[in-house]
Each structure stands twice: as structure tokens, then as C-alpha cells.
Design a protein around this motif. Structure first.
Motif, PDB file in Angstrom:
ATOM      1  N   ASP A   1       1.070  -1.197  -0.068  1.00 26.03           N
ATOM      2  CA  ASP A   1      -0.024   0.088  -0.104  1.00 26.03           C
ATOM      3  C   ASP A   1       0.732   1.104   0.022  1.00 26.03           C
ATOM      4  O   ASP A   1       0.365   2.285   0.223  1.00 26.03           O
ATOM      5  CB  ASP A   1      -0.998   0.103   1.206  1.00 26.03           C
ATOM      6  N   GLN A   2       1.861   0.979  -0.398  1.00 26.70           N
ATOM      7  CA  GLN A   2       2.988   2.253  -0.326  1.00 26.70           C
ATOM      8  C   GLN A   2       3.742   2.203  -1.793  1.00 26.70           C
ATOM      9  O   GLN A   2       4.421   1.303  -2.248  1.00 26.70           O
ATOM     10  CB  GLN A   2       3.876   2.201   0.889  1.00 26.70           C
ATOM     11  N   ARG A   3       4.180   3.542  -1.849  1.00 24.91           N
ATOM     12  CA  ARG A   3       5.149   3.549  -3.001  1.00 24.91           C
ATOM     13  C   ARG A   3       6.692   2.880  -2.602  1.00 24.91           C
ATOM     14  O   ARG A   3       6.763   3.046  -1.208  1.00 24.91           O
ATOM     15  CB  ARG A   3       5.715   5.094  -3.531  1.00 24.91           C
ATOM     16  N   PRO A   4       7.715   2.495  -3.166  1.00 25.31           N
ATOM     17  CA  PRO A   4       8.948   2.188  -2.697  1.00 25.31           C
ATOM     18  C   PRO A   4       9.575   2.936  -1.850  1.00 25.31           C
ATOM     19  O   PRO A   4       9.535   4.219  -1.933  1.00 25.31           O
ATOM     20  CB  PRO A   4       9.779   1.520  -3.905  1.00 25.31           C
ATOM     21  N   VAL A   5      10.262   2.639  -0.720  1.00 25.60           N
ATOM     22  CA  VAL A   5      11.245   3.560   0.013  1.00 25.60           C
ATOM     23  C   VAL A   5      12.536   2.846  -0.158  1.00 25.60           C
ATOM     24  O   VAL A   5      12.849   1.745  -0.174  1.00 25.60           O
ATOM     25  CB  VAL A   5      10.882   3.666   1.661  1.00 25.60           C
ATOM     26  N   LEU A   6      13.491   3.740   0.063  1.00 27.72           N
ATOM     27  CA  LEU A   6      15.038   3.321   0.172  1.00 27.72           C
ATOM     28  C   LEU A   6      15.542   3.396   1.657  1.00 27.72           C
ATOM     29  O   LEU A   6      15.506   4.435   2.326  1.00 27.72           O
ATOM     30  CB  LEU A   6      15.919   4.438  -0.865  1.00 27.72           C
ATOM     31  N   PHE A   7      15.959   2.319   2.160  1.00 30.15           N
ATOM     32  CA  PHE A   7      16.397   2.066   3.541  1.00 30.15           C
ATOM     33  C   PHE A   7      17.691   2.042   3.381  1.00 30.15           C
ATOM     34  O   PHE A   7      18.399   1.157   2.602  1.00 30.15           O
ATOM     35  CB  PHE A   7      15.797   0.867   4.190  1.00 30.15           C
ATOM     36  N   LEU A   8      18.488   3.046   3.957  1.00 26.96           N
ATOM     37  CA  LEU A   8      20.041   3.124   4.017  1.00 26.96           C
ATOM     38  C   LEU A   8      20.424   2.350   5.121  1.00 26.96           C
ATOM     39  O   LEU A   8      20.362   2.431   6.109  1.00 26.96           O
ATOM     40  CB  LEU A   8      20.416   4.630   4.154  1.00 26.96           C
ATOM     41  N   ASN A   9      21.261   1.126   4.785  1.00 29.46           N
ATOM     42  CA  ASN A   9      21.478   0.200   5.921  1.00 29.46           C
ATOM     43  C   ASN A   9      22.973   0.760   6.538  1.00 29.46           C
ATOM     44  O   ASN A   9      22.939   0.741   7.660  1.00 29.46           O
ATOM     45  CB  ASN A   9      22.161  -1.087   4.676  1.00 29.46           C
ATOM     46  N   GLU A  10      23.635   1.453   5.693  1.00 30.29           N
ATOM     47  CA  GLU A  10      24.919   1.905   6.358  1.00 30.29           C
ATOM     48  C   GLU A  10      25.610   2.836   5.544  1.00 30.29           C
ATOM     49  O   GLU A  10      25.931   2.859   4.296  1.00 30.29           O
ATOM     50  CB  GLU A  10      25.952   0.761   6.805  1.00 30.29           C
ATOM     51  N   ILE A  11      26.506   3.882   6.346  1.00 31.53           N
ATOM     52  CA  ILE A  11      27.498   4.920   5.416  1.00 31.53           C
ATOM     53  C   ILE A  11      28.756   4.468   6.399  1.00 31.53           C
ATOM     54  O   ILE A  11      28.626   4.665   7.613  1.00 31.53           O
ATOM     55  CB  ILE A  11      26.861   6.145   5.536  1.00 31.53           C
ATOM     56  N   ALA A  12      29.796   4.365   5.602  1.00 35.55           N
ATOM     57  CA  ALA A  12      31.126   4.324   6.500  1.00 35.55           C
ATOM     58  C   ALA A  12      32.061   4.982   5.577  1.00 35.55           C
ATOM     59  O   ALA A  12      32.011   4.846   4.485  1.00 35.55           O
ATOM     60  CB  ALA A  12      31.645   2.760   6.686  1.00 35.55           C
ATOM     61  N   VAL A  13      32.904   5.782   6.399  1.00 35.15           N
ATOM     62  CA  VAL A  13      34.047   6.562   5.700  1.00 35.15           C
ATOM     63  C   VAL A  13      35.281   6.410   6.667  1.00 35.15           C
ATOM     64  O   VAL A  13      35.022   6.372   7.864  1.00 35.15           O
ATOM     65  CB  VAL A  13      33.838   8.048   5.774  1.00 35.15           C
ATOM     66  N   GLU A  14      36.408   6.045   5.753  1.00 39.81           N
ATOM     67  CA  GLU A  14      37.643   6.050   6.732  1.00 39.81           C
ATOM     68  C   GLU A  14      38.009   7.150   7.768  1.00 39.81           C
ATOM     69  O   GLU A  14      37.454   8.281   7.571  1.00 39.81           O
ATOM     70  CB  GLU A  14      38.753   5.854   5.836  1.00 39.81           C
ATOM     71  N   ASP A  15      38.458   6.790   8.749  1.00 41.24           N
ATOM     72  CA  ASP A  15      38.758   7.870   9.845  1.00 41.24           C
ATOM     73  C   ASP A  15      39.298   9.127   9.419  1.00 41.24           C
ATOM     74  O   ASP A  15      38.854  10.239   9.737  1.00 41.24           O
ATOM     75  CB  ASP A  15      39.480   7.399  11.016  1.00 41.24           C
ATOM     76  N   GLU A  16      40.328   8.870   8.709  1.00 40.48           N
ATOM     77  CA  GLU A  16      41.127  10.113   8.180  1.00 40.48           C
ATOM     78  C   GLU A  16      40.439  10.806   7.314  1.00 40.48           C
ATOM     79  O   GLU A  16      41.015  11.848   6.808  1.00 40.48           O
ATOM     80  CB  GLU A  16      42.559   9.656   7.788  1.00 40.48           C
ATOM     81  N   GLU A  17      39.382  10.032   6.422  1.00 40.97           N
ATOM     82  CA  GLU A  17      38.576  11.162   5.451  1.00 40.97           C
ATOM     83  C   GLU A  17      37.376  11.555   5.992  1.00 40.97           C
ATOM     84  O   GLU A  17      36.664  12.190   5.282  1.00 40.97           O
ATOM     85  CB  GLU A  17      38.291   9.930   4.231  1.00 40.97           C
ATOM     86  N   GLN A  18      37.229  11.482   7.242  1.00 43.64           N
ATOM     87  CA  GLN A  18      35.641  11.988   7.807  1.00 43.64           C
ATOM     88  C   GLN A  18      35.732  13.472   7.895  1.00 43.64           C
ATOM     89  O   GLN A  18      36.799  14.028   7.753  1.00 43.64           O
ATOM     90  CB  GLN A  18      35.586  11.478   9.127  1.00 43.64           C
ATOM     91  N   ARG A  19      34.722  14.117   7.765  1.00 47.11           N
ATOM     92  CA  ARG A  19      34.641  15.636   7.888  1.00 47.11           C
ATOM     93  C   ARG A  19      35.242  16.355   6.555  1.00 47.11           C
ATOM     94  O   ARG A  19      35.716  17.334   6.528  1.00 47.11           O
ATOM     95  CB  ARG A  19      35.182  16.240   9.026  1.00 47.11           C
ATOM     96  N   ARG A  20      35.216  15.594   5.575  1.00 43.30           N
ATOM     97  CA  ARG A  20      35.560  15.968   4.126  1.00 43.30           C
ATOM     98  C   ARG A  20      34.206  16.015   2.893  1.00 43.30           C
ATOM     99  O   ARG A  20      34.865  15.645   2.097  1.00 43.30           O
ATOM    100  CB  ARG A  20      36.683  15.523   3.692  1.00 43.30           C
ATOM    101  N   TRP A  21      33.087  15.931   3.600  1.00 40.80           N
ATOM    102  CA  TRP A  21      32.015  15.842   2.775  1.00 40.80           C
ATOM    103  C   TRP A  21      31.679  14.475   2.197  1.00 40.80           C
ATOM    104  O   TRP A  21      30.794  14.396   1.315  1.00 40.80           O
ATOM    105  CB  TRP A  21      32.119  16.956   1.627  1.00 40.80           C
ATOM    106  N   ILE A  22      32.502  13.686   2.410  1.00 36.95           N
ATOM    107  CA  ILE A  22      32.315  12.098   1.679  1.00 36.95           C
ATOM    108  C   ILE A  22      31.153  11.575   2.213  1.00 36.95           C
ATOM    109  O   ILE A  22      30.294  11.155   1.361  1.00 36.95           O
ATOM    110  CB  ILE A  22      33.621  11.307   1.865  1.00 36.95           C
ATOM    111  N   GLY A  23      30.812  11.635   3.478  1.00 35.05           N
ATOM    112  CA  GLY A  23      29.497  11.013   3.868  1.00 35.05           C
ATOM    113  C   GLY A  23      28.366  11.803   3.391  1.00 35.05           C
ATOM    114  O   GLY A  23      27.157  11.025   2.991  1.00 35.05           O
ATOM    115  N   THR A  24      28.421  13.175   3.102  1.00 33.24           N
ATOM    116  CA  THR A  24      27.237  13.804   2.765  1.00 33.24           C
ATOM    117  C   THR A  24      27.278  13.228   1.161  1.00 33.24           C
ATOM    118  O   THR A  24      26.062  13.212   0.553  1.00 33.24           O
ATOM    119  CB  THR A  24      27.514  15.197   2.835  1.00 33.24           C
TER     120      THR A  24
END
Length: 142
Positions: A68-91
Motif C-alpha cells: 500500500d505504499q510507493r517504494p522507499v529506500l532504506f539506508l543500511n550503512e554509511i562508512a568513511v575511513e577515519d582520516e577521510e571524515q569531515r571532508r563531505w564524503i559521507g554527505t
């Protein structure tokens, strides 16, 4: 952002070797048969963030159907190497998932974050979700 370009790419059936070469990004040992099945699925999605061709992050998601619904996208996981975090990669990875769902006319993209994972919750809030809902997850391990 990092001084090097990062490409976000939706992977497909020919990318199993790339995934298997990036075991450092995942929580557990990769299972080749599951990797192959996921990459061949038309309902499961895996994006890699590549810096100079080297995997530095990923997002995985599953399209969920309901009568009774249109499909949805469930995000299982996002992972970014520690040294690459806070560089917009996750975004960038999150935006790739949202863009896919939007381009296919799906109802929404959603993700669960552990109640005590303040980093994940802050990250998802920073992306201005339409809603934030308190949830309780129940799990049965087999």
C-alpha cells in the motif's frame, strides 16, 4: 574537502573485486557470495567513494516494497575511513542515495541510527531530514 577529488560511484555486477579489495571499510569479513548477490540485485545498492581510485567510503541501501505504499529506500550503512571524515564524503554518499530514490519516484529515503551514536545522529541531522522520529528496533538473530 580533501585536496584530492573524490568520485562517488554506484557499483554493479562487475565490481565484486573492487568491493572485496575494500574489506577495511566494513565491520566484518566480506562474504564473496553475498557481495556478488548484492551487486547483481536490482533492489540492493552499494556506492563507493573513491579517492584516486582507492575506496575511502561506502553507502549501502535496500529498496523496500509494501503493497500500500510507493517504494522507499532504506539506508543500511554509511562508512568513511577515519582520516577521510569531515571532508563531505559521507554527505556525498548520502546524497547519491537520496538522488537515486528521487529519480525513481520512490516515497522517501530513511535510516536508523543507534540511540547512543551521537556522531551518526549529528551527521544525519546536518543533512536536514524532513522528519526525525523516535524509533525502537527489535532484532531476532538467527
Amino acid at each position: 574537502m580533501s585536496d584530492r577529488a573524490v568520485e562517488v560511484r554506484l557499483l554493479g555486477p562487475d565490481d565484486a573485486a573492487l568491493v572485496l579489495s575494500a574489506s577495511h571499510l566494513f565491520d566484518a569479513a566480506l562474504l564473496p557470495d553475498q557481495t556478488t548477490a548484492m551487486l547483481a540485485s536490482d533492489r540492493d545498492f552499494l556506492w563507493f567513494a573513491l579517492a584516486q581510485g582507492r575506496p575511502v567510503g561506502f553507502a549501502s541501501a535496500t529498496m523496500v516494497l509494501h503493497p500500500d505504499q510507493r517504494p522507499v529506500l532504506f539506508l543500511n550503512e554509511i562508512a568513511v575511513e577515519d582520516e577521510e571524515q569531515r571532508r563531505w564524503i559521507g554527505t556525498m554518499l548520502m546524497q547519491a542515495a537520496i538522488d537515486l530514490a528521487r529519480s525513481r519516484g520512490w516515497a522517501s529515503t530513511w535510516v536508523l541510527a543507534a540511540k547512543d551514536d551521537e556522531t551518526a545522529k549529528a551527521f544525519y541531522r546536518s543533512l536536514s531530514p524532513a522528519t526525525t522520529q523516535p524509533s525502537v528496533m527489535f532484532e531476532w538473530e538467527q
